[in-house]
Design an enzyme around this catalytic site. Structure first.
Site, mmCIF file in Angstrom:
data_model
loop_
_atom_site.group_PDB
_atom_site.id
_atom_site.type_symbol
_atom_site.label_atom_id
_atom_site.label_comp_id
_atom_site.label_asym_id
_atom_site.label_seq_id
_atom_site.Cartn_x
_atom_site.Cartn_y
_atom_site.Cartn_z
ATOM 1 N N TYR A 23 55.332 -24.219 29.914
ATOM 2 C CA TYR A 23 55.945 -22.904 30.089
ATOM 3 C C TYR A 23 56.447 -22.266 28.794
ATOM 4 C CZ TYR A 23 55.621 -24.282 34.959
ATOM 5 O OH TYR A 23 55.146 -24.684 36.184
ATOM 6 N N HIS A 100 52.090 -15.289 36.640
ATOM 7 C CA HIS A 100 52.378 -16.704 36.378
ATOM 8 C C HIS A 100 52.230 -16.953 34.892
ATOM 9 C CE1 HIS A 100 52.365 -17.647 40.627
ATOM 10 N NE2 HIS A 100 51.337 -16.819 40.726
HETATM 11 C C1 DQA Z 1 54.530 -20.700 37.800
HETATM 12 C C2 DQA Z 1 53.464 -21.661 38.341
HETATM 13 C C3 DQA Z 1 53.946 -22.357 39.597
HETATM 14 O O1 DQA Z 1 52.940 -23.250 40.092
HETATM 15 C C4 DQA Z 1 55.187 -23.181 39.297
HETATM 16 O O2 DQA Z 1 55.678 -23.770 40.470
HETATM 17 C C5 DQA Z 1 56.240 -22.395 38.591
HETATM 18 C C6 DQA Z 1 55.862 -21.411 37.588
HETATM 19 C C7 DQA Z 1 54.124 -20.103 36.429
HETATM 20 O O3 DQA Z 1 54.761 -19.142 36.026
HETATM 21 O O4 DQA Z 1 53.201 -20.590 35.785
HETATM 22 O O5 DQA Z 1 57.423 -22.652 38.768
HETATM 23 O O6 DQA Z 1 54.699 -19.637 38.707
#
Ligand code: DQA
Length: 145
Positions: A23, A100
């Protein structure tokens, strides 16, 4: 300036500390500052919110629907199973862009499907924080005039 809500779901308040290899290093506060600044350059009043409470996110989506406010939504883990968030998002009265940070399609199989995508204007995945910026550009471009 027209208002836009950027709504981030469960665990996204942990950005920066949470799995930075997936992330990134930006904290949620830093992401929020960046998006508010981008909004100003686009003529948008961007409000960034994050919650770990599903009911709170539902209430914010109702607020957006009632106020005809565009939404940039990262539903996080709720993307993959929350019919409640989907049903709230489906009530939208303005654009709703699903974002995402990671490419959910390149990750575990349980992340490949989002129950939100079918009710979104569009979906951006895998572009990191830039995905939110591009979503704001889309919202700005869709405004009349
Ligand atoms: C997310 C991807 C999701 O699978 C995960 O549970 C997240 C973050 C992303 O921003 O990549 O918490 O939404």
């Amino acid at each position: 300036m027209p208002k836009v809500l950027v709504l981030n779901g469960v665990n996204l308040g942990r950005l920066g500390a949470r799995e930075p290899n997936v992330y990134g290093n930006l904290s949620h506060a830093e992401l929020a500052d960046q998006l508010v600044a981008t909004g100003l350059t686009l003529g948008l009043n961007v409000q960034v919110r994050q919650t770990d409470d599903e009911a709170e996110l539902v209430r914010w989506l109702h607020e957006a629907a009632d106020g005809e406010l565009p939404v940039v939504l990262n539903p996080a883990a709720w993307s993959h199973y929350s019919i409640a968030i989907r049903d709230a998002a489906a009530q939208r009265t303005a654009d709703l862009v699903e974002v995402h940070l990671s490419n959910i399609h390149a990750r575990e199989e349980f992340r490949h499907h989002s129950v939100i995508s079918a009710v979104a204007s569009g979906v951006i995945a895998g572009l990191g924080p830039l995905g939110y910026e591009l979503a704001l550009r889309f919202v700005a471009a869709r405004r009349p005039g």
